[in-house]
Design a protein around this motif. Structure first.
Motif, mmCIF file in Angstrom:
data_model
loop_
_atom_site.group_PDB
_atom_site.id
_atom_site.type_symbol
_atom_site.label_atom_id
_atom_site.label_comp_id
_atom_site.label_asym_id
_atom_site.label_seq_id
_atom_site.Cartn_x
_atom_site.Cartn_y
_atom_site.Cartn_z
ATOM 1 N N LEU A 287 0.839 -1.186 0.000
ATOM 2 C CA LEU A 287 0.000 0.000 0.000
ATOM 3 C C LEU A 287 0.880 1.244 0.000
ATOM 4 O O LEU A 287 0.588 2.237 -0.655
ATOM 5 C CB LEU A 287 -0.920 -0.021 1.224
ATOM 6 N N GLN A 288 1.985 1.165 0.726
ATOM 7 C CA GLN A 288 2.932 2.296 0.746
ATOM 8 C C GLN A 288 3.422 2.596 -0.661
ATOM 9 O O GLN A 288 3.408 3.745 -1.112
ATOM 10 C CB GLN A 288 4.137 1.974 1.625
ATOM 11 N N THR A 289 3.860 1.539 -1.349
ATOM 12 C CA THR A 289 4.376 1.724 -2.699
ATOM 13 C C THR A 289 3.300 2.305 -3.604
ATOM 14 O O THR A 289 3.576 3.178 -4.431
ATOM 15 C CB THR A 289 4.860 0.376 -3.257
ATOM 16 N N GLY A 290 2.074 1.818 -3.438
ATOM 17 C CA GLY A 290 0.976 2.309 -4.253
ATOM 18 C C GLY A 290 0.729 3.784 -4.036
ATOM 19 O O GLY A 290 0.568 4.553 -4.989
ATOM 20 N N GLY B 15 3.327 5.690 -5.691
ATOM 21 C CA GLY B 15 3.099 5.663 -7.133
ATOM 22 C C GLY B 15 2.093 6.726 -7.559
ATOM 23 O O GLY B 15 2.297 7.452 -8.534
ATOM 24 N N VAL B 16 0.986 6.814 -6.810
ATOM 25 C CA VAL B 16 -0.043 7.810 -7.116
ATOM 26 C C VAL B 16 0.536 9.214 -6.972
ATOM 27 O O VAL B 16 0.321 10.100 -7.817
ATOM 28 C CB VAL B 16 -1.263 7.638 -6.178
ATOM 29 N N LEU C 102 3.532 10.097 -7.362
ATOM 30 C CA LEU C 102 4.436 10.347 -8.486
ATOM 31 C C LEU C 102 3.659 10.837 -9.706
ATOM 32 O O LEU C 102 4.017 11.836 -10.338
ATOM 33 C CB LEU C 102 5.204 9.065 -8.812
ATOM 34 N N ILE C 103 2.571 10.133 -10.011
ATOM 35 C CA ILE C 103 1.779 10.515 -11.186
ATOM 36 C C ILE C 103 1.184 11.907 -10.983
ATOM 37 O O ILE C 103 1.269 12.774 -11.856
ATOM 38 C CB ILE C 103 0.650 9.497 -11.435
ATOM 39 N N ALA D 143 3.575 14.725 -11.390
ATOM 40 C CA ALA D 143 3.918 15.061 -12.765
ATOM 41 C C ALA D 143 2.762 15.733 -13.480
ATOM 42 O O ALA D 143 2.937 16.436 -14.461
ATOM 43 C CB ALA D 143 4.333 13.796 -13.517
ATOM 44 N N MET D 144 1.548 15.505 -12.970
ATOM 45 C CA MET D 144 0.374 16.082 -13.630
ATOM 46 C C MET D 144 0.124 17.513 -13.226
ATOM 47 O O MET D 144 -0.316 18.334 -14.033
ATOM 48 C CB MET D 144 -0.863 15.252 -13.293
#
Lengths: 356, 324, 346
Positions: A324-327, A330-331, A333-334, A337-338
């Motif tokens: 869940l941490q990695t997820g 990940g979010v 990160l996206i 960038a957005m």
């Protein structure tokens, strides 16, 4: 047309920043360009700082043990190998390159260390040999990239597999743990105050990274090459030398991180550090460093390191596990960038022509 | 011109495959057998389909690092549905996998094509995100072979045609079908040519009035759909699906694409190249693991060198072409 | 800290008063201890079963504290376990129950936990050097596991024997390594003379890797007649691989497996015989041991005897299968074949 130009020029259908297209003149213009980008990046750092404060506040509220000195040291120590490599990765990505082989080099140097010790090589010699292996591996990457002219994405992908393969050749599927006690103590016990050696090395490298990138000619060269390769060439920068140096240093620091990793765990095996490269790159990109090079700062990366570590730590303390941490990261990160795109899109809509 | 360079590249790959086969036949007893073909072809099928999807995306100067997670997600989801209801029609199950994969690919596509986030960032993020959703959704349970319908368990053994002990497995036929379809699509349809055009020069493609965003989006959707199909085959082959199924497939697919001669910066490469690249990697892996003389641990070291060599040779060929 | 001193004090008192012979300790219910159950990694059915057993004991003992089930993912097992143990230490948990997948790499984190007063009990898979570990709850006697594996191989291959290979879990899985060593040891005996171990390979407890390793074994050793997989993941993958290759009549599979996962392969003859123990019971017993130590009712030293609810009386002994370390031995084995596998599969 050079392949690397393609990479930074237009990998996405639409470059994130119109200023990046190559209409700037030689050095002075490039410096102006860097300054303009700096302004944008600073506001990004502001955003990261606010985010960081929110995370710290949340952690402090949800977990009583978060603010203890012990936890603060631990949360760094548990990921110290990754954040050390993130520092050099910042340089590499700023230079519009990428090094996917770092985690495999960590594994290779750790395994080589174990193997050498098993062969009866004295520990200090083994450590030096491993650092040398790191430089050699980095220079090998650099050779294919600068001399042969292959894209770094491909070269380092090959060595991600290749270095890992060599590590496995050395230790196969065994694990080696015949390290002297002082070596393990160095990895596991505090050296100065509550800080173990790895943290001290990290802080030293951090200061070095800030100084080099912000105040040295070399740092400026890294930026200029990242912003525009042609401009860099015209202004007399030895591009090949800079890139070679970066990849060699990347190999060296990855090997160092591998040795520290071995000391912290006291045992080495072939899969050490598997998959760390993605975490490391995520940290750098979240720090606002453009994947197309030339934009971003060490400060952003420092904030991003803190965000990732604190977020992971806070979630661990609330018994939220690894994936869940990695997820969440990940979010993040996206989204990170957005947000600039959305902002520039809004600016474009509201006041056409005043994008910058 | 482009076709000629590609043909030459494919020729080199075929030659390499033959060399590998010849080399191993010298050191491994009974190496060249019907079983080798049956074994490797079935194993290649999975990687090849994934590599074909990756090719579509790479041609447009993008990359999809999330395919491993898509494979795991679809394998798990379809496996779960089939465990709960053994009567789901096989075709429905396949469509479910492809559809789910396409949906996940579309998520990537929207972010890359319309939100203008670099593909490497988007897919690095969704690599983690899709996996996380799977772990949370599945509560870390495992799909067990025993709960799957019999037709699925029998699928890996099913042959289209057999000649003595030589079998053409259904999964291999599916892969060949997909390969032919996309080879034709890329070569003869305007969609395919436009993908090449975007990769060669996004500016020019835009100026020529191509709907670049929609095309990039479509490439991601197709890549996701093929990853979904891979997920289905993965489920059939391995049966037991844990939450980490398919992990690391993304790098393998990129490696296959690169070895297959598809330019990582877009614009050139072929589906046949991707299939050959996947075959070479898988053949090497399957052969090294069997060899008693050569340590299987050399596998990755050799593979790394192979990728470098393939790309270096390629770059020399390309340069010579440009000089002419 | 105070709690720790109390413990030491009570240890001294106990040593002075009772001497080496300990009376059976009945668990006093309702004491508070926050405990963490750590599997090798998530996504493996047997660990979920152990969790069920631990939960049963948790409720039975009326522990007002918490029971967390936290595991790493398989690709990150070592670093993940180290982080989980370190975090538990920081959180001030009272005890950690660890199925160790990190070999001795876990030792620094385990020692740090012990220094902070946490109870650290291993189950299923021990810490090889026993450093940082108080007691290991062993499912069965590890030397015995080697004998059981050898016996199953013998009963499948018959008197004339033949070549066989071991498909293990991860190279650093302490339990599998002990069993493999014990089996090799057992093979020295005269009656196993026909059994010839040709290779040990590792499938890392991942279906894909285990499947591919099984296929490779088939090719590497044309005379191989049996794959022995002492892991619930490996045994299923190997069975599936053989079935997919239509080789079940030539090569058999055996090892440690779950009836629910193995039933079809046992009935169709791919895996005629395999063994296992109850992971529910293992979780239950582990919870009892940890609860008793964490709440100071026993100290976790050699010779102590305690009552573990529905499972009866157990004693802490020196672990004869390691140089150092204590263990509580659960046992026994259940050996499954086509006659009894269906009954236990549901």
């Amino acid at each position: 047309m050079n392949a690397r130009m393609d990479e930074r020029g237009s990998r996405s259908p639409n470059p994130p920043d119109p200023m990046e297209s190559s209409r700037a003149g030689p050095a002075p213009a490039a410096a102006r360009l860097a300054a303009a980008l700096g302004a944008r990046v600073r506001s990004w750092e502001g955003f990261l700082a606010v985010l960081l404060l929110c995370i710290i506040a949340m952690n402090a509220l949800t977990s009583p043990s978060f603010l203890t000195a012990e936890n603060q040291v631990n949360l760094f120590a548990l990921s110290i190998e990754k954040v050390i490599v993130a520092l050099i990765m910042t340089f590499v990505i700023l230079n519009a390159e990428i090094d996917l082989s770092v985690a495999s080099m960590m594994g290779l140097s750790a395994c080589a260390l174990g193997w050498l010790v098993q062969q009866g090589v004295p520990m200090p010699v083994a450590i030096l040999a491993c650092l040398f292996i790191g430089m050699l591996g980095g220079a090998f990457n650099g050779f294919w990239i600068t001399v042969v002219g292959l894209p770094s994405l491909v070269v380092t992908l090959a060595m991600l597999i290749g270095f890992r393969g060599l590590a496995r050749v050395l230790v196969e599927d065994r694990s080696i743990k015949e390290f002297p006690a002082w070596f393990e103590a160095l990895g596991q016990q505090p050296l100065v105050g509550p800080f173990p050696l790895s943290l001290i090395i990290f802080f030293a490298l951090l200061v070095l990274a800030v100084v080099v990138l912000r105040y040295s000619g070399f740092g400026r060269q890294v930026y200029v090459i990242g912003i525009n390769l042609e401009v860099a060439r015209y202004s007399g920068i030895n591009v090949a030398r800079v890139k070679m140096l970066l990849f060699t240093t990347s190999g060296f620091l990855s090997a160092l991180a591998g040795i520290l990793f071995a000391a912290r765990l006291g045992t080495v095996r072939g899969d050490m550090g598997l998959g760390f490269e993605l975490d490391i790159i995520t940290i750098v990109l979240l720090g606002g460093v453009s994947i197309f090079g030339g934009a971003g700062s060490v400060y952003g990366v420092i904030l991003s390191i803190l965000i990732v570590l604190y977020l992971r730590n806070g979630m661990s303390l609330s018994n939220i596990t690894g994936h869940l941490q990695t997820g969440v990261i990940g979010v993040l990160l996206i989204l990170s960038a957005m947000i600039p795109n959305v902002r520039s899109f809004l600016a474009h809509v509201v006041r056409p022509g005043r994008l910058r | 011109m482009r076709l000629r360079a590609e043909t030459r590249r494919e020729g080199v790959l075929l030659l390499l495959i033959v060399l590998v086969l010849f080399g191993f036949s010298l050191v491994i007893e009974n190496y060249l057998s019907a079983r080798l073909f049956n074994r490797v072809s079935a194993s290649v099928a999975i990687l090849a389909i994934l590599a074909i999807g990756q090719t579509l995306v790479v041609l447009t100067r993008n990359i999809d690092l999330s395919v491993g997670s898509i494979v795991g997600f679809t394998a798990y989801f379809v496996g779960q549905q089939l465990s709960l209801d053994n009567d789901i029609h096989p075709l429905v199950a396949v469509l479910m996998a492809v559809g789910l994969g396409a949906a996940l690919g579309a998520f990537n596509g929207v972010l890359v094509a319309f939100c203008r986030v670099p593909a490497i960032i988007v897919t690095l993020g969704t690599l983690a995100l899709f996996r996380t959703i799977l772990v949370e959704y599945s509560d870390a349970q495992t799909i067990l072979t025993v709960n799957l319908p019999q037709w699925l368990i029998d699928l890996p053994r099913l042959n289209v045609v057999s000649y003595e002990r030589l079998h053409l497995r259904v999964v291999v036929a599916v892969m060949l079908g997909v390969a032919v379809l996309f080879q034709l699509l890329l070569r003869y349809s305007s969609f395919g040519r436009r993908l090449y055009a975007i990769g060669s020069s996004p500016e020019a493609a835009r100026n020529a009035g191509f709907p670049t965003r929609r095309l990039v989006f479509t490439a991601f959707v197709l890549c996701g759909a093929l990853a979904g199909l891979t997920g289905f085959l993965f489920l059939a082959r391995f049966g037991n699906i844990t939450v980490i199924a398919g992990i690391g497939q993304e790098l393998k697919s990129v490696a296959a694409v690169v070895v297959g001669g598809i330019n990582i910066f877009g614009g050139s490469g072929s589906v046949l190249g991707a299939v050959l690249g996947a075959s070479l990697i898988d053949l090497l892996e399957n052969s090294l693991i069997r060899s008693l003389q050569i340590s299987e641990f050399l596998r990755d070291a050799l593979l790394g060198m192979l990728i470098l060599a393939a790309v270096a040779v390629d770059s020399v060929l390309m340069r010579r072409r440009r000089d002419r | 800290m105070k709690f720790n001193k109390l413990l030491t004090l009570s240890a001294v008192v106990a040593a002075l008063g009772a001497g080496p012979a300990h009376a059976e300790v009945m668990a006093e219910k309702g004491k508070k201890a926050n405990l963490v159950l750590v599997p090798k990694f998530i996504g493996i059915l047997v660990f979920d079963q152990a969790h069920d057993g631990a939960r049963e004991a948790h409720e039975e003992l009326g522990n007002p504290g918490t029971l967390e089930f936290i595991g790493p993912t398989p690709e990150n097992s070592v670093a993940g376990q180290i982080e989980i143990v370190t975090t538990a230490t920081t959180q001030g948990q009272d005890g950690v129950m660890l199925s160790n997948n990190s070999g001795d790499q876990i030792v620094p984190a385990a020692k740090a936990a012990r220094e902070k007063g946490l109870t650290l009990v291993t189950w299923d898979s021990q810490i090889p050097s026993a450093e940082g570990e108080q007691v290991f709850v062993a499912q069965v006697d590890f030397d015995q596991t080697g004998v059981v594996m050898a016996d199953m191989a013998l009963s499948i291959l018959g008197e004339e024997g033949g070549d066989f290979a071991i498909l293990s879990a991860t190279p650093d899985a302490a339990n599998q390594n002990s069993w493999n060593a014990a089996m090799q040891n057992a093979l020295q005996e005269e009656k196993y003379a026909g059994l010839n171990l040709v290779d040990i390979v590792y499938g890392d407890d991942q279906s894909e890797k285990s499947y591919n390793q099984a296929l490779a074994l088939i090719d590497k050793y044309p005379n191989m007649k049996l794959i022995m997989a002492p892991t619930t993941v490996g045994i299923v993958s190997a069975s599936k691989a053989l079935q997919d290759e239509d080789l079940c009549d030539q090569i058999k599979v055996s090892g440690l497996g779950l009836p629910a996962e193995m039933v079809s392969y046992t009935l169709n003859g791919c895996a005629p015989e395999f063994a296992l123990w109850s992971f529910v019971d293992l979780g239950y017993l582990t919870y009892y041991v940890t609860y008793l130590i964490a709440t100071g009712q026993i100290e976790g030293v050699e010779g102590e005897t305690f009552n573990a609810g529905r499972m009866g009386t157990y004693t802490i002994h020196k672990d004869p299968t390691r140089e150092n370390g204590l263990r509580v031995l659960m046992g026994p084995f259940s050996v499954y074949n086509k006659d009894n596998v269906e009954a236990d599969a549901s």
